[in-house]
Design a protein around this motif. Sequence first.
Motif, mmCIF file in Angstrom:
data_model
loop_
_atom_site.group_PDB
_atom_site.id
_atom_site.type_symbol
_atom_site.label_atom_id
_atom_site.label_comp_id
_atom_site.label_asym_id
_atom_site.label_seq_id
_atom_site.Cartn_x
_atom_site.Cartn_y
_atom_site.Cartn_z
ATOM 1 N N SER A 172 -3.288 10.345 2.038
ATOM 2 C CA SER A 172 -2.932 8.760 1.818
ATOM 3 C C SER A 172 -1.872 8.047 3.014
ATOM 4 O O SER A 172 -2.384 6.705 3.264
ATOM 5 N N ILE A 173 -1.178 9.540 3.889
ATOM 6 C CA ILE A 173 -0.490 8.636 4.962
ATOM 7 C C ILE A 173 -1.968 7.758 6.535
ATOM 8 O O ILE A 173 -2.072 6.675 6.470
ATOM 9 N N ILE A 174 -2.800 8.170 6.186
ATOM 10 C CA ILE A 174 -3.952 8.138 7.088
ATOM 11 C C ILE A 174 -4.625 7.020 6.429
ATOM 12 O O ILE A 174 -5.120 5.574 7.270
ATOM 13 N N ALA A 175 -4.792 6.860 5.374
ATOM 14 C CA ALA A 175 -6.011 5.573 4.283
ATOM 15 C C ALA A 175 -4.914 4.380 4.333
ATOM 16 O O ALA A 175 -5.300 3.632 4.542
ATOM 17 N N PHE A 176 -3.919 4.917 4.565
ATOM 18 C CA PHE A 176 -2.494 3.935 4.395
ATOM 19 C C PHE A 176 -2.484 3.308 5.999
ATOM 20 O O PHE A 176 -2.460 1.555 5.830
ATOM 21 N N ALA A 177 -2.649 3.843 7.097
ATOM 22 C CA ALA A 177 -2.425 3.295 8.743
ATOM 23 C C ALA A 177 -4.085 2.434 7.813
ATOM 24 O O ALA A 177 -3.754 1.631 9.165
ATOM 25 N N ALA A 207 0.965 -4.039 14.719
ATOM 26 C CA ALA A 207 -0.251 -3.372 13.537
ATOM 27 C C ALA A 207 1.093 -2.147 14.062
ATOM 28 O O ALA A 207 1.511 -1.884 12.701
ATOM 29 N N HIS A 208 1.587 -0.843 14.703
ATOM 30 C CA HIS A 208 1.345 -0.262 14.396
ATOM 31 C C HIS A 208 3.896 -0.623 14.675
ATOM 32 O O HIS A 208 4.015 0.333 13.481
ATOM 33 N N MET A 209 3.905 -1.712 14.744
ATOM 34 C CA MET A 209 5.588 -1.512 14.427
ATOM 35 C C MET A 209 5.082 -2.282 13.105
ATOM 36 O O MET A 209 6.329 -1.247 12.574
ATOM 37 N N ILE A 210 4.228 -2.474 12.312
ATOM 38 C CA ILE A 210 5.268 -2.806 10.543
ATOM 39 C C ILE A 210 4.455 -1.911 9.775
ATOM 40 O O ILE A 210 5.539 -0.609 8.930
ATOM 41 N N ILE A 211 3.374 -0.231 11.064
ATOM 42 C CA ILE A 211 3.739 0.727 9.474
ATOM 43 C C ILE A 211 4.931 1.890 9.677
ATOM 44 O O ILE A 211 5.079 2.273 9.056
ATOM 45 N N ARG A 212 5.200 1.800 11.181
ATOM 46 C CA ARG A 212 6.465 2.629 11.658
ATOM 47 C C ARG A 212 7.572 2.609 10.789
ATOM 48 O O ARG A 212 8.326 2.814 10.161
ATOM 49 N N ASN A 213 7.224 0.660 10.601
ATOM 50 C CA ASN A 213 8.740 0.341 10.547
ATOM 51 C C ASN A 213 9.199 0.317 8.444
ATOM 52 O O ASN A 213 10.005 0.637 7.957
ATOM 53 N N VAL A 214 7.596 0.241 7.580
ATOM 54 C CA VAL A 214 8.288 0.395 6.031
ATOM 55 C C VAL A 214 8.042 1.793 6.163
ATOM 56 O O VAL A 214 8.343 2.362 5.149
ATOM 57 N N MET A 215 7.598 3.174 7.071
ATOM 58 C CA MET A 215 7.780 4.403 6.855
ATOM 59 C C MET A 215 8.889 4.738 7.138
ATOM 60 O O MET A 215 9.833 5.469 5.971
ATOM 61 N N GLY A 216 9.699 3.926 8.255
ATOM 62 C CA GLY A 216 11.075 4.386 8.439
ATOM 63 C C GLY A 216 11.708 4.046 6.937
ATOM 64 O O GLY A 216 13.376 4.942 6.943
ATOM 65 N N HIS A 217 11.172 2.806 6.602
ATOM 66 C CA HIS A 217 12.085 2.046 5.243
ATOM 67 C C HIS A 217 11.526 2.994 4.208
ATOM 68 O O HIS A 217 12.136 2.631 2.779
ATOM 69 N N SER A 218 10.880 4.349 4.095
ATOM 70 C CA SER A 218 10.179 3.620 2.753
ATOM 71 C C SER A 218 11.356 4.814 2.149
ATOM 72 O O SER A 218 10.982 5.345 0.291
ATOM 73 N N GLY A 219 12.254 6.000 2.107
ATOM 74 C CA GLY A 219 13.166 6.495 1.203
ATOM 75 C C GLY A 219 12.637 7.807 1.009
ATOM 76 O O GLY A 219 13.209 8.899 0.400
ATOM 77 N N VAL A 220 11.182 8.420 1.261
ATOM 78 C CA VAL A 220 10.600 9.280 0.785
ATOM 79 C C VAL A 220 9.857 9.969 2.982
ATOM 80 O O VAL A 220 9.812 9.186 3.575
ATOM 81 N N VAL A 236 0.745 -0.842 0.318
ATOM 82 C CA VAL A 236 0.563 0.163 -0.046
ATOM 83 C C VAL A 236 0.616 0.892 -0.033
ATOM 84 O O VAL A 236 1.001 2.345 -0.468
ATOM 85 N N LEU A 237 2.160 0.664 0.623
ATOM 86 C CA LEU A 237 2.792 2.300 1.129
ATOM 87 C C LEU A 237 3.646 2.754 -0.004
ATOM 88 O O LEU A 237 3.388 4.058 -0.697
ATOM 89 N N SER A 238 3.742 1.781 -1.184
ATOM 90 C CA SER A 238 4.811 1.970 -2.276
ATOM 91 C C SER A 238 3.749 2.856 -3.581
ATOM 92 O O SER A 238 3.897 2.631 -4.480
ATOM 93 N N LEU A 239 2.754 1.529 -3.433
ATOM 94 C CA LEU A 239 1.446 1.846 -4.505
ATOM 95 C C LEU A 239 0.657 3.728 -3.916
ATOM 96 O O LEU A 239 0.739 4.333 -4.859
ATOM 97 N N LEU A 240 1.082 4.102 -3.247
ATOM 98 C CA LEU A 240 0.709 6.014 -2.393
ATOM 99 C C LEU A 240 1.756 6.658 -3.100
ATOM 100 O O LEU A 240 2.083 7.643 -3.562
ATOM 101 N N LEU A 241 3.117 6.166 -2.818
ATOM 102 C CA LEU A 241 3.887 7.093 -3.304
ATOM 103 C C LEU A 241 4.114 6.627 -4.525
ATOM 104 O O LEU A 241 4.581 7.643 -5.507
ATOM 105 N N TRP A 242 3.414 5.829 -5.370
ATOM 106 C CA TRP A 242 3.686 5.899 -6.364
ATOM 107 C C TRP A 242 2.912 6.603 -7.570
ATOM 108 O O TRP A 242 2.758 7.646 -8.173
ATOM 109 N N ILE A 243 1.917 6.755 -6.682
ATOM 110 C CA ILE A 243 0.152 7.421 -7.350
ATOM 111 C C ILE A 243 0.964 9.636 -6.969
ATOM 112 O O ILE A 243 0.651 9.818 -7.417
#
Length: 284
Positions: A268-273, A183-196, A29-36
């Motif tokens: 988009s961040i809220i939708a992602f969460a 859920a919080h762990m994986i969300i913060r984890n992918v956010m921290g690695h998003s490169g953006v 979902v995060l990759s998709l939002l970063l692309w959109i």
Amino acid sequence: MPDLIDAIVDHMIGAFTFDLGRYLIAAGVLSLLLWIFRKWSDARRIQSRRAGIADYKREFFSSMRTVLVFGLTTISTVLMEAAGWVTITAGEIIWPLFVLQLLAMIVAHDAYFYWMHRWLHTKTMFRFSHLHHHKSRTPTPWSAYSFSSFEAVAEAAFVPVYLLIVSVLAGGMYPFAIFLFLAHMIIRNVMGHSGVELFPAGWTRGPLGWITTTTHHDLHHSQGHSNFGLYFTWWDRWMGTEHPEYEAKFNAVAKPIGWNVKAASQISIIAFALLSVATTARWV
Ligand SMILES: [Zn+2]
Ligand SMILES: [Zn+2]
């Protein structure tokens, strides 16, 4: 005994679908939002270097291995529950206690992660294990679970150990609090690695500036030797391991933006969460 085997089989199926599901959903979902919103995300990209196909492949396949190792490691929780050492609280939720349980687990995990991470950065442990995660010099959301098998065990061990301590000291935990922690762990984890940089301009100087941004962990990947923390900046500040240019780097990339784009990014961040939580809510 057959009951215990059933419980272990159920656990492996549940852990595999849950861990795999939350990784695929959160990173996807995060990759998709970063692309959109690529115009926005390209303007906030932290490094000029981009991850290559080989990086994505390595990150994805080692994350699959991590999912399996997570499931195997947390069999210990099933065994301790069967032995009566770990208590998962059933019945009606007392909400103040629930909030306390959730916050305590997040704060404890942040401390565990910081010190485990410092240990993984000792010369021997880095070569033996943590080097694999650092092959992602330019992280992507798919790096979130890109660990060696040993590191995956060390990462997963927090949950059974913490549940044992809480069961002994405080009589157990609500399953929904454990679910929200994960859920919080994986969300913060992918956010921290998003490169953006996903956090708004001025964040590090604001009242919640002690919550780590993407730049915080990105600097750890691009330069190493600083920013070992996960959710909060506390431990790095107390131990003098925060990157000296953390705020300057954050300010350079988190530029103030017009309200239209800002609104879109926040939505988009809220939708992602929400999507990440809702689609993995089968545990509730
Ligand atoms: Zn590291
Ligand atoms: Zn990382």
